[in-house]
Each structure stands twice: as structure tokens, then as C-alpha cells.
Design a protein around this motif. Structure first.
Motif, PDB file in Angstrom:
ATOM      1  N   LYS B  13       0.875  -1.311  -0.005  1.00  0.00           N
ATOM      2  CA  LYS B  13       0.084  -0.109  -0.155  1.00  0.00           C
ATOM      3  C   LYS B  13       1.250   1.274   0.075  1.00  0.00           C
ATOM      4  N   PRO B  14       0.741   2.358  -1.086  1.00  0.00           N
ATOM      5  CA  PRO B  14       1.539   3.438  -1.034  1.00  0.00           C
ATOM      6  C   PRO B  14       1.219   4.463   0.237  1.00  0.00           C
ATOM      7  N   ARG B  15       2.353   4.698   0.778  1.00  0.00           N
ATOM      8  CA  ARG B  15       2.418   5.487   1.932  1.00  0.00           C
ATOM      9  C   ARG B  15       1.983   6.884   1.430  1.00  0.00           C
ATOM     10  N   VAL B  16       0.997   7.296   2.279  1.00  0.00           N
ATOM     11  CA  VAL B  16       0.203   8.941   2.142  1.00  0.00           C
ATOM     12  C   VAL B  16       1.144   9.826   2.698  1.00  0.00           C
ATOM     13  N   VAL B  17       1.558  10.862   1.933  1.00  0.00           N
ATOM     14  CA  VAL B  17       2.297  12.026   2.235  1.00  0.00           C
ATOM     15  C   VAL B  17       1.701  13.331   2.214  1.00  0.00           C
ATOM     16  N   SER B  18       1.260  14.028   3.287  1.00  0.00           N
ATOM     17  CA  SER B  18       0.556  15.269   3.354  1.00  0.00           C
ATOM     18  C   SER B  18       1.376  16.296   2.426  1.00  0.00           C
ATOM     19  N   PRO B  19       0.584  17.050   1.770  1.00  0.00           N
ATOM     20  CA  PRO B  19       1.305  18.094   1.164  1.00  0.00           C
ATOM     21  C   PRO B  19       1.819  19.276   2.150  1.00  0.00           C
ATOM     22  N   PHE B  20       1.181  19.448   3.142  1.00  0.00           N
ATOM     23  CA  PHE B  20       1.570  20.330   4.564  1.00  0.00           C
ATOM     24  C   PHE B  20       2.722  19.732   5.168  1.00  0.00           C
ATOM     25  N   ASN B  21       3.956  19.683   4.603  1.00  0.00           N
ATOM     26  CA  ASN B  21       5.016  18.880   5.179  1.00  0.00           C
ATOM     27  C   ASN B  21       5.987  19.659   5.536  1.00  0.00           C
ATOM     28  N   PRO B  22       7.310  19.393   6.167  1.00  0.00           N
ATOM     29  CA  PRO B  22       8.371  20.234   6.565  1.00  0.00           C
ATOM     30  C   PRO B  22       8.945  20.702   5.093  1.00  0.00           C
ATOM     31  N   ALA B  23       9.489  19.596   4.147  1.00  0.00           N
ATOM     32  CA  ALA B  23      10.111  20.203   2.982  1.00  0.00           C
ATOM     33  C   ALA B  23       9.080  21.263   2.041  1.00  0.00           C
ATOM     34  N   ASN B  24       7.935  20.861   2.056  1.00  0.00           N
ATOM     35  CA  ASN B  24       7.042  21.786   1.252  1.00  0.00           C
ATOM     36  C   ASN B  24       6.934  23.197   2.134  1.00  0.00           C
ATOM     37  N   ALA B  25       6.974  23.007   3.205  1.00  0.00           N
ATOM     38  CA  ALA B  25       7.156  24.459   4.075  1.00  0.00           C
ATOM     39  C   ALA B  25       8.421  25.129   3.704  1.00  0.00           C
ATOM     40  N   VAL B  26       9.502  24.640   3.659  1.00  0.00           N
ATOM     41  CA  VAL B  26      10.738  25.291   3.200  1.00  0.00           C
ATOM     42  C   VAL B  26      10.710  25.785   1.767  1.00  0.00           C
ATOM     43  N   THR B  27      10.209  25.110   0.925  1.00  0.00           N
ATOM     44  CA  THR B  27      10.091  25.167  -0.567  1.00  0.00           C
ATOM     45  C   THR B  27       9.196  26.777  -0.615  1.00  0.00           C
ATOM     46  N   ALA B  28       7.855  26.566   0.124  1.00  0.00           N
ATOM     47  CA  ALA B  28       7.285  27.872  -0.020  1.00  0.00           C
ATOM     48  C   ALA B  28       7.906  29.122   0.695  1.00  0.00           C
ATOM     49  N   SER B  29       8.537  28.916   1.848  1.00  0.00           N
ATOM     50  CA  SER B  29       9.492  29.953   2.399  1.00  0.00           C
ATOM     51  C   SER B  29      10.253  30.812   1.370  1.00  0.00           C
ATOM     52  N   ARG B  30      10.609  30.040   0.135  1.00  0.00           N
ATOM     53  CA  ARG B  30      11.521  30.676  -0.624  1.00  0.00           C
ATOM     54  C   ARG B  30      10.870  32.072  -1.055  1.00  0.00           C
ATOM     55  N   PHE B  31       9.381  31.922  -1.225  1.00  0.00           N
ATOM     56  CA  PHE B  31       8.607  33.005  -1.894  1.00  0.00           C
ATOM     57  C   PHE B  31       8.958  34.319  -0.642  1.00  0.00           C
ATOM     58  N   LEU B  32       9.281  34.188   0.576  1.00  0.00           N
ATOM     59  CA  LEU B  32       9.556  35.257   1.324  1.00  0.00           C
ATOM     60  C   LEU B  32      10.855  36.173   1.138  1.00  0.00           C
ATOM     61  N   THR B  33      11.581  35.601   0.394  1.00  0.00           N
ATOM     62  CA  THR B  33      12.716  36.203  -0.002  1.00  0.00           C
ATOM     63  C   THR B  33      12.656  37.163  -1.406  1.00  0.00           C
ATOM     64  N   LEU B  34      11.455  37.175  -1.979  1.00  0.00           N
ATOM     65  CA  LEU B  34      11.161  38.139  -3.183  1.00  0.00           C
ATOM     66  C   LEU B  34      10.747  39.305  -2.703  1.00  0.00           C
ATOM     67  N   PRO B  35      10.068  39.731  -1.906  1.00  0.00           N
ATOM     68  CA  PRO B  35       9.879  41.134  -1.584  1.00  0.00           C
ATOM     69  C   PRO B  35      11.210  41.810  -1.015  1.00  0.00           C
ATOM     70  N   PRO B  36      11.867  41.287  -0.409  1.00  0.00           N
ATOM     71  CA  PRO B  36      12.970  42.179  -0.049  1.00  0.00           C
ATOM     72  C   PRO B  36      14.233  42.394  -1.169  1.00  0.00           C
ATOM     73  N   PHE B  37      14.079  41.169  -2.054  1.00  0.00           N
ATOM     74  CA  PHE B  37      14.781  41.080  -3.134  1.00  0.00           C
ATOM     75  C   PHE B  37      14.332  42.419  -3.969  1.00  0.00           C
ATOM     76  N   PHE B  38      13.042  42.529  -4.287  1.00  0.00           N
ATOM     77  CA  PHE B  38      12.440  43.628  -5.080  1.00  0.00           C
ATOM     78  C   PHE B  38      12.895  45.055  -4.534  1.00  0.00           C
ATOM     79  N   TRP B  39      12.810  45.050  -3.011  1.00  0.00           N
ATOM     80  CA  TRP B  39      12.962  46.172  -2.346  1.00  0.00           C
ATOM     81  C   TRP B  39      14.684  46.514  -2.648  1.00  0.00           C
ATOM     82  N   ALA B  40      15.644  45.470  -2.496  1.00  0.00           N
ATOM     83  CA  ALA B  40      16.789  45.910  -2.607  1.00  0.00           C
ATOM     84  C   ALA B  40      17.278  46.434  -4.130  1.00  0.00           C
TER      85      ALA B  40
END
Lengths: 74, 191
Positions: B13-40
Motif C-alpha cells: 500500500k503506497p504511503r500517504v504524504v500530506s502536502p503540508f509537510n516540512p519540505a514543502n514549507a521550506v519550499t514555500a518559504s522561498r517566496f518570502l525572499t522575493l519582496p526584500p529582493f525587489f526592495w533591494a
């Protein structure tokens, strides 16, 4: 806020070191491509890997050539 | 919810992985660098701009490690990672081009080819009939280099040289991947 983080000369060297650090990846790709020797050349996965590792090596050499230009060597 | 490809054992039986997991949280956190990049960039802070794009690039490496550490790899995570690459680097490329830190033509040509490649990934998934990310060893490397290209623009480091010579290499990789995704066989399609 302070205008910048470091002097322009330091920044220049930080960029150089980061680029050369990235170019080291090309050496790893040389190693990976050497491991493909003797494997089936008609296997699509092997062909994909060979192409990808070659691109990695080209990018590494490309990065180094830019650094040499940046420092007036080329 | 998505299933993990980690266990290939037939009948298991395939293991179920929630999309709300630590790896995807790190991936999503990359978006937080975009506003300060634009500001700079908009305020002419070259070094801060490089710092923020460097953090964005490092987080791209960290999310893979986190996925291994927490054993939460999933097809969705792979696709989300590719989408995050496209959004982060696409946005940063547009910003450096608009502010004249990089030549506009190669920037928009690279973005156009990137969008085409992303669209073809959906076609590939449709051909496969399941959530699957096309793994391209060449594309992994050129996308990594796009992060460097943005760094070169922030530092004014051989910008024209890097951007103009990168374009034909990127076009070649997109052409290669297009053939693979549209015409070649799909691994595991006969299962």
C-alpha cells in the motif's frame, strides 16, 4: 540602514568565490559521467544522464571563463 | 494528499504524504525572499539583492535535504519545487531586467522558454496519466545556473557575456526535454 554590506572589492571576491564554488560541481559531473562508461548507450535514462552531466560540465567551464574575464585574465 | 513513490514494492500500500509537510514549507518559504529582493533592487542595493537571491537558492537545496530527513518526498513536492523555481527565478529575472541590471532580450527569452518547458511538464503528466514530474538532469543544472545569473546581475559581473551565451545553451536543453516529454516513452507507463 547601512548602504551596503561590504566594500565593492570584497563583494567582487565574494562573487568570484561563489561562482568558482558552483563551478566545482562540474568536477562532480565529470565523475558522474565517467561512471556511465560501459552502460547501455541506447537506454533513455543513460542518454538523459549523459546529456545532463555534459551540460553541467559546460556550465562549470562557462562559469570559470566568466570569472577569468571579470578579473581581466581573458 | 499524495502518495510517496519511495516504496516501489508491488502490492504494498503506497504511503500517504500530506502536502503540508516540512519540505514543502521550506519550499514555500522561498517566496518570502522575493519582496526584500525587489526592495533591494528598486533601491539600488546590489549586495542586499545578492544576499536575498542567495538565501532563495540555498533554501532550494535545503528543501531536498529536509524531504530526505523527514522522509516526506512526494510527486506533489517535486512539482511544487519546480513551480517555486519558476516563480522565484522568473520574478527575480524580470526585476533585474526591468531595472536595467541585465539585458532584457535574453531574460525574456529564457522566461518564455521556461514557461514552455513548464507547460510541457503538464502535457507529460497527462501522457503518463498520473502526477509525475519529468526529471531532467540537464534542466536541474541550467535552473541552478539561473540563480547564479541573477547573482551576476546584482554584482555587475560579466552580465552581457553570461546572459547572451546562456540563452543558446538553455534553448538546447529545452529542445532536448521537449523531445523527451512529447515523443519518447514514459518510464513505468506499462505498469
Amino acid at each position: 540602514m547601512k548602504a551596503e554590506l561590504m566594500t565593492p572589492e570584497t563583494f567582487r571576491w565574494v562573487l568570484t568565490i561563489l561562482t568558482l564554488g558552483g563551478a566545482v560541481w562540474a568536477l562532480y559531473d565529470v565523475y558522474l559521467i565517467s561512471k556511465l562508461r560501459g552502460q547501455d548507450r541506447n537506454d533513455p535514462l543513460v542518454k538523459d544522464k549523459r546529456f545532463g552531466f555534459t551540460v553541467g560540465i559546460i556550465i562549470g567551464l562557462f562559469g570559470i571563463s566568466g570569472v577569468l574575464r571579470f578579473h581581466g585574465v581573458l | 494528499m499524495t502518495t510517496s513513490p519511495a516504496n516501489p514494492t508491488l502490492g504494498a500500500k503506497p504511503r500517504v504524504v500530506s502536502p503540508f509537510n516540512p519540505a514543502n514549507a521550506v519550499t514555500a518559504s522561498r517566496f518570502l525572499t522575493l519582496p526584500p529582493f525587489f526592495w533591494a533592487v528598486s533601491n539600488g542595493y546590489h549586495q542586499y539583492a545578492m544576499l536575498f537571491i542567495l538565501i532563495c537558492g540555498l533554501l532550494d537545496k535545503v528543501d531536498g535535504l529536509v524531504a530526505k530527513l523527514f522522509d516526506c518526498r512526494s510527486p506533489f513536492g517535486e512539482v511544487f519545487d519546480a513551480i517555486a523555481d519558476g516563480i522565484c527565478y522568473g520574478f527575480a529575472m524580470i526585476v533585474v531586467a526591468v531595472y536595467g541590471w541585465a539585458p532584457a532580450f535574453p531574460v525574456f527569452a529564457v522566461i518564455g522558454l521556461g514557461v514552455l518547458n513548464t507547460g510541457l511538464r503538464f502535457v507529460y503528466a497527462k501522457r503518463a496519466g498520473r502526477a509525475i514530474n519529468y526529471k531532467s538532469y540537464a534542466m536541474e543544472r541550467v535552473v541552478g545556473f539561473i540563480g547564479f545569473l541573477i547573482g551576476f546581475a546584482t554584482g555587475g559581473m560579466e552580465v552581457d557575456y553570461y546572459y547572451w551565451w546562456f540563452l543558446p545553451l538553455f534553448a538546447l536543453v529545452v529542445l532536448h526535454d521537449t523531445k523527451r516529454m512529447l515523443f519518447d516513452g514514459i518510464p513505468g507507463a506499462d505498469r
